[in-house]
Structures are given as structure tokens and as C-alpha cells.
Write an enzyme that holds these catalytic residues in place. Structure first.
Site, PDB file in Angstrom:
ATOM      1  N   SER A  40     105.035  81.387   5.831  1.00  0.00           N
ATOM      2  CA  SER A  40     106.285  82.172   5.341  1.00  0.00           C
ATOM      3  C   SER A  40     107.411  81.240   5.982  1.00  0.00           C
ATOM      4  O   SER A  40     107.419  80.759   7.331  1.00  0.00           O
ATOM      5  CB  SER A  40     106.172  83.464   5.619  1.00  0.00           C
ATOM      6  OG  SER A  40     107.225  84.213   5.763  1.00  0.00           O
ATOM      7  N   TYR A 198     110.046  91.570  22.146  1.00  0.00           N
ATOM      8  CA  TYR A 198     110.504  90.536  21.651  1.00  0.00           C
ATOM      9  C   TYR A 198     111.029  89.440  22.547  1.00  0.00           C
ATOM     10  O   TYR A 198     110.919  88.350  22.716  1.00  0.00           O
ATOM     11  CB  TYR A 198     111.363  90.482  20.423  1.00  0.00           C
ATOM     12  CG  TYR A 198     111.601  89.552  19.632  1.00  0.00           C
ATOM     13  CD1 TYR A 198     110.708  89.065  18.668  1.00  0.00           C
ATOM     14  CD2 TYR A 198     112.886  88.736  19.569  1.00  0.00           C
ATOM     15  CE1 TYR A 198     110.783  87.747  17.908  1.00  0.00           C
ATOM     16  CE2 TYR A 198     113.111  87.761  18.959  1.00  0.00           C
ATOM     17  CZ  TYR A 198     112.137  87.188  17.908  1.00  0.00           C
ATOM     18  OH  TYR A 198     112.335  86.087  17.097  1.00  0.00           O
ATOM     19  N   LYS A 202     110.263  85.987  24.091  1.00  0.00           N
ATOM     20  CA  LYS A 202     110.853  84.637  23.769  1.00  0.00           C
ATOM     21  C   LYS A 202     111.668  84.034  24.896  1.00  0.00           C
ATOM     22  O   LYS A 202     111.654  82.814  25.030  1.00  0.00           O
ATOM     23  CB  LYS A 202     112.174  84.927  22.894  1.00  0.00           C
ATOM     24  CG  LYS A 202     111.562  85.336  21.236  1.00  0.00           C
ATOM     25  CD  LYS A 202     111.017  84.162  20.881  1.00  0.00           C
ATOM     26  CE  LYS A 202     110.181  84.423  19.483  1.00  0.00           C
ATOM     27  NZ  LYS A 202     109.625  83.351  18.771  1.00  0.00           N
TER      28      LYS A 202
HETATM   29  N1  LIG Z   1     114.151  84.826  11.189  1.00  0.00           N
HETATM   30  C1  LIG Z   1     114.745  85.010  12.372  1.00  0.00           C
HETATM   31  O1  LIG Z   1     115.892  85.714  12.360  1.00  0.00           O
HETATM   32  C2  LIG Z   1     114.396  84.146  13.845  1.00  0.00           C
HETATM   33  C3  LIG Z   1     115.273  84.209  14.814  1.00  0.00           C
HETATM   34  C4  LIG Z   1     114.766  83.556  15.984  1.00  0.00           C
HETATM   35  C5  LIG Z   1     113.469  83.346  16.133  1.00  0.00           C
HETATM   36  N2  LIG Z   1     112.529  83.417  15.066  1.00  0.00           N
HETATM   37  C6  LIG Z   1     111.111  82.908  15.308  1.00  0.00           C
HETATM   38  O2  LIG Z   1     110.764  82.065  14.270  1.00  0.00           O
HETATM   39  C7  LIG Z   1     109.340  82.349  13.926  1.00  0.00           C
HETATM   40  C8  LIG Z   1     109.207  82.258  12.677  1.00  0.00           C
HETATM   41  O3  LIG Z   1     109.802  83.518  12.352  1.00  0.00           O
HETATM   42  P1  LIG Z   1     110.235  83.484  10.592  1.00  0.00           P
HETATM   43  O4  LIG Z   1     111.542  83.924  10.659  1.00  0.00           O
HETATM   44  O5  LIG Z   1     110.001  82.175   9.740  1.00  0.00           O
HETATM   45  O6  LIG Z   1     109.306  84.741  10.034  1.00  0.00           O
HETATM   46  P2  LIG Z   1     108.183  85.073   9.093  1.00  0.00           P
HETATM   47  O7  LIG Z   1     107.778  86.517   9.096  1.00  0.00           O
HETATM   48  O8  LIG Z   1     108.601  84.626   7.647  1.00  0.00           O
HETATM   49  O9  LIG Z   1     106.953  84.115   9.452  1.00  0.00           O
HETATM   50  C9  LIG Z   1     106.129  84.222  10.315  1.00  0.00           C
HETATM   51  C10 LIG Z   1     104.707  83.860  10.004  1.00  0.00           C
HETATM   52  O10 LIG Z   1     103.582  83.915  11.480  1.00  0.00           O
HETATM   53  C11 LIG Z   1     102.550  84.551  10.762  1.00  0.00           C
HETATM   54  N3  LIG Z   1     102.173  85.434  11.710  1.00  0.00           N
HETATM   55  C12 LIG Z   1     102.396  86.515  12.345  1.00  0.00           C
HETATM   56  N4  LIG Z   1     101.230  86.814  13.194  1.00  0.00           N
HETATM   57  C13 LIG Z   1     100.329  85.717  13.198  1.00  0.00           C
HETATM   58  C14 LIG Z   1      99.034  85.663  13.936  1.00  0.00           C
HETATM   59  N5  LIG Z   1      98.572  86.680  14.662  1.00  0.00           N
HETATM   60  N6  LIG Z   1      98.261  84.427  13.518  1.00  0.00           N
HETATM   61  C15 LIG Z   1      98.848  83.635  13.089  1.00  0.00           C
HETATM   62  N7  LIG Z   1     100.075  83.700  12.262  1.00  0.00           N
HETATM   63  C16 LIG Z   1     101.005  84.826  12.239  1.00  0.00           C
HETATM   64  C17 LIG Z   1     103.099  85.476   9.709  1.00  0.00           C
HETATM   65  O11 LIG Z   1     101.999  85.743   8.718  1.00  0.00           O
HETATM   66  C18 LIG Z   1     104.060  84.508   8.988  1.00  0.00           C
HETATM   67  O12 LIG Z   1     103.869  83.682   7.919  1.00  0.00           O
HETATM   68  C19 LIG Z   1     108.905  83.278  14.706  1.00  0.00           C
HETATM   69  O13 LIG Z   1     108.638  82.883  16.066  1.00  0.00           O
HETATM   70  C20 LIG Z   1     110.179  84.102  15.202  1.00  0.00           C
HETATM   71  O14 LIG Z   1     110.155  84.785  16.334  1.00  0.00           O
HETATM   72  C21 LIG Z   1     113.004  83.885  13.631  1.00  0.00           C
END
Ligand SMILES: NC(=O)c1ccc[n+]([C@@H]2O[C@H](COP(=O)([O-])OP(=O)(O)OC[C@H]3O[C@@H](n4cnc5c(N)ncnc54)[C@H](O)[C@@H]3O)[C@@H](O)[C@H]2O)c1
Length: 352
Positions: A40, A198, A202
Site C-alpha cells: 500500500s 508515532y 520516528k
Molecule cells: N503518509 C504519510 O503522510 C507519511 C508521512 C511520513 C511517514 N510515513 C511513513 O511511510 C511509511 C509508509 O506509510 P504509507 O503512508 O505508505 O501508509 P500505508 O498505510 O499506505 O502503508 C503501510 C503498509 O504497512 C503495512 N503494515 C502495517 N503493519 C504491518 C506489520 N505489522 N507488518 C507488515 N506490514 C505492516 C500495511 O499493511 C500497509 O500496507 C510508514 O512508515 C509511515 O510511517 C507516512
């Protein structure tokens, strides 16, 4: 500014500031890349883009990534889904072993520690049930996924990446790599009061990045970090979106682009990029109208580029000063401390 003798940048092989001009994404070709949370959001974007440029991607996710892997294969790319719960050590061990089996060369070139969640449920700052005889143990799921999961992946990468020495076969274009790409957040850099776990997780990812980029070159491993601002993916819940109303969210494609730059160019080590909304700004960060001519939009900024020079130079001076104290105290100081150490069990008891 630090003097050259205090500059550890060269010693730790940190690459120079990034040229944010065009780059060649074909650098990912032939690489076997594990992407945790690859089903995702950013992970999905990385998987699609890197497979389209010839990488063999391993989508390691607790959610079903099979349909995505099949879609990528139908489009002519190479992708495999391996179910993995990053919070479970054995699940990660099995996933890495499976990835090696699925790698055409039997090696892993890169690991992206991307799986992540945000805080939900009980608030860290408002404990409940504390008046009970046995207050409930708090659930730190965000720490488990965003920190312990990342530490497990990184620890396993420390074993598997250095085995990527001699590829079994080496068709033109592919060059072996050893790359860990950590996914932090702007919450790695600034306080995020409403999401305590969170923010803590991070910040810890940032600490992991800073610790490893000083030493990982010894194993030939390069390490880089992405720090996205709020970006439009399923991670942002409706409540989070409501807080951002009228503000600016970034686009997943810009995160994918920043990650691809770091993944494709195997000379980049120890650099961190912040990704935010795409804007036009002048040299002093003043926002310009969208239709300003001759100014390109920017969505990616380099951060922590010179902290080795500024902060670590302090540490180096501090350690040099401590070494000087040791020299001044000489053998007398060494003997005195030895006697005190041997006498410690007795003197500490007498002091009680
Ligand atoms: N979207 C934002 O605004 C944002 C900003 C800063 C950092 N991030 C970071 O980017 C990364 C990806 O986030 P995203 O926005 O693509 O979110 P997302 O929810 O689209 O994707 C996260 C994925 O991690 C998987 N996941 C969750 N728990 C899990 C586990 N225990 N084992 C294996 N997989 C697991 C989920 O199934 C999902 O497919 C994360 O580390 C998030 O903290 C996101």
C-alpha cells in the site's frame, strides 16, 4: 564551522550533498529489493516503479500484496508477495530467507524499512485504569511496528546485504548494491504532540539512521532516510485529514521519486530527504504564485546534510578533550582508577 581535522564526513564515507537534478532510475535494474509494507501507499509506489525499471521486488506485508504482485507481473515486471508481520522476528527471518530464494542471483541488494502505522485507540497522555489493583499494561503497537519492526529488518539486512558479494550471473547493467532505505517522517525531526508513540518511533528511526551511517560503510552498506511530511496515503485517517483542511498534503509520487533517486544511485550514502507539498519558492523560502515563470516546483529538500560537520565535530572535540585528560593523568591516573575499581565492592558497601 568545523575545521577539517574535525570533519568526520570523509571518514564515514558520507557522499556529498545531492544534486537534485535529473537522475537515471535504470540504476535499480536487476536489484532484488525487499519492501516492508509494500502492499500500500509508498511501498506500493516503490514496488510498481522499481519493477517497471527492472528490479525484482519483494512485497513483504501483513496485508495481502498478492494482487499487486500479480498486476506487476502481468505488466512485465518481477514481483513477489511474501506475507510478513514485521513485529514478529520469526516472520521476518522467514521472509528474508524466502526473498533470497526468490532472488535470481540468490542475493539481496536493498531493504526498505517502510511498514508503519499511526497511533490509534488509547491516548498515551491519558492513562486509564490506574486506580485498579493491576493497572492495564499499555499497548505500544506503534512502537512495535515502526521501531521494533524496523530494527528487526535492519538487523537482518546487516546479515544478508554483505553476502551480496559475487552475483551468480551478471548481465550488463546490474551492479550489486547493499542499501538500507529507512522511512522516517517529518515527525523524526519535529515534535508531534498528538501522536506520541508515532513521534517517539520516528525519532528513534532517525537515531538508527544517524548511528548506522557512521559505521555501516565498514560492511559496505549504504544507508539513507526519507522524511515525508503528511502525504496522501491510506495511513492518514479521516481525523488527520480534518486537521489538515486548508493546509497542503504532499503526493505519494514525490516520495516514490525521492526514494528512487536514493535507490538507483549506489554512490549515495548517509543522506536524508524531506518530502512535502510541491511548491514554488524563492531563495529565502518565500512562497511564489503557482504561475511564476522560470521557477520549477520543489517537493524534495535535503536535510541533515551537514550535521556530521556541525554536531559530530563537537563530539569529536569533546572526545579529544577527554583523551587529553587521560594523557595528563598518565599512568598515575590509570593506577589510581584501577585501585578504586578493585576496592569498589567494599567501598560501595561501606557508603550504604
Ligand atoms: N503518509 C504519510 O503522510 C507519511 C508521512 C511520513 C511517514 N510515513 C511513513 O511511510 C511509511 C509508509 O506509510 P504509507 O503512508 O505508505 O501508509 P500505508 O498505510 O499506505 O502503508 C503501510 C503498509 O504497512 C503495512 N503494515 C502495517 N503493519 C504491518 C506489520 N505489522 N507488518 C507488515 N506490514 C505492516 C500495511 O499493511 C500497509 O500496507 C510508514 O512508515 C509511515 O510511517 C507516512
Amino acid at each position: 564551522m568545523a575545521k577539517d581535522r574535525n570533519n568526520v564526513v570523509e571518514a564515514v564515507r558520507q557522499s556529498p550533498p545531492l544534486d537534485m537534478g535529473p537522475y537515471d532510475p535504470a540504476g535499480v535494474s536487476g536489484k532484488t529489493i525487499i519492501i516492508t509494507g509494500g502492499a500500500s501507499g509508498f511501498g506500493e509506489g516503490f514496488a510498481r516503479n522499481w519493477a517497471a525499471h527492472g528490479a525484482n521486488v519483494i512485497i513483504a506485508d501483513i496485508s495481502n500484496g498478492q494482487p499487486l504482485a500479480e498486476e506487476i507481473r502481468k505488466a512485465g515486471g518481477t514481483a513477489h508477495y511474501v506475507r510478513c508481520d514485521v513485529t514478529n522476528w520469526q516472520s521476518q527471518v522467514d521472509m528474508f530467507r524466502e526473498a533470497v530464494k526468490l532472488s535470481p542471483r540468490g542475493t539481496i541488494d536493498a531493504v526498505v524499512c517502510n511498514a508503519g502505522i499511526t497511533d490509534s485507540g488509547n491516548s498515551f497522555t491519558d492513562p486509564v485504569g490506574m486506580d485498579k489493583e493491576e493497572p492495564p499494561k499499555p499497548v505500544f503497537k506503534t512502537i512495535d511496528v515502526n521501531l521494533i519492526g524496523v530494527m528487526y529488518s535492519t538487523h537482518l539486512a546487516m546479515h544478508w546485504l554483505p553476502l551480496n558479494e559475487k552475483p551468480k550471473n551478471n548481465p550488463g547493467g546490474y551492479s550489486p548494491d547493499r542499501h538500507i532505505l529507512l522511512i522516517g517522517s517529518v515527525a523524526s525531526l519535529v515534535p508531534i504532540p498528538l501522536l506520541v508513540q508515532y513521534g517517539a518511533s520516528k525519532h528513534a528511526v532517525l537515531g538508527l539512521f544517524r548511528s548506522l551511517r557512521a559505521t555501516s560503510f565498514v560492511k559496505g552498506i549504504r544507508i539513507n532516510l526519507l522524511c515525508p511530511y503528511f502525504i496522501d496515503t491510506p495511513l492518514i485517517p479521516p481525523a488527520g485529514r480534518s486537521l489538515l483542511l486548508g493546509g497542503a498534503m504532499g503526493k505519494p509520487n514525490d516520495v516514490v521519486d525521492a526514494g528512487t533517486r536514493l535507490m538507483a544511485d549506489s554512490t549515495i550514502h548517509g543522506r536524508a530527504l524531506v518530502i512535502g507539498p510541491s511548491v514554488k519558492i524563492d531563495d529565502e523560502w518565500k512562497l511564489l504564485p503557482e504561475d511564476t515563470p522560470d521557477i520549477d516546483n520543489v517537493a524534495v529538500w535535503e536535510v541533515l546534510g551537514s550535521d556530521f560537520i556541525e554536531v559530530d565535530a563537537f563530539t569529536r572535540r569533546f572526545v579529544s578533550m577527554l583523551n587529553a585528560v587521560e594523557r595528563v593523568r598518565g599512568w598515575y591516573g590509570w593506577g589510581y582508577d584501577l585501585v578504586r575499581m578493585l576496592a569498589y565492592p567494599v567501598t560501595s558497601r561501606l557508603r550504604r
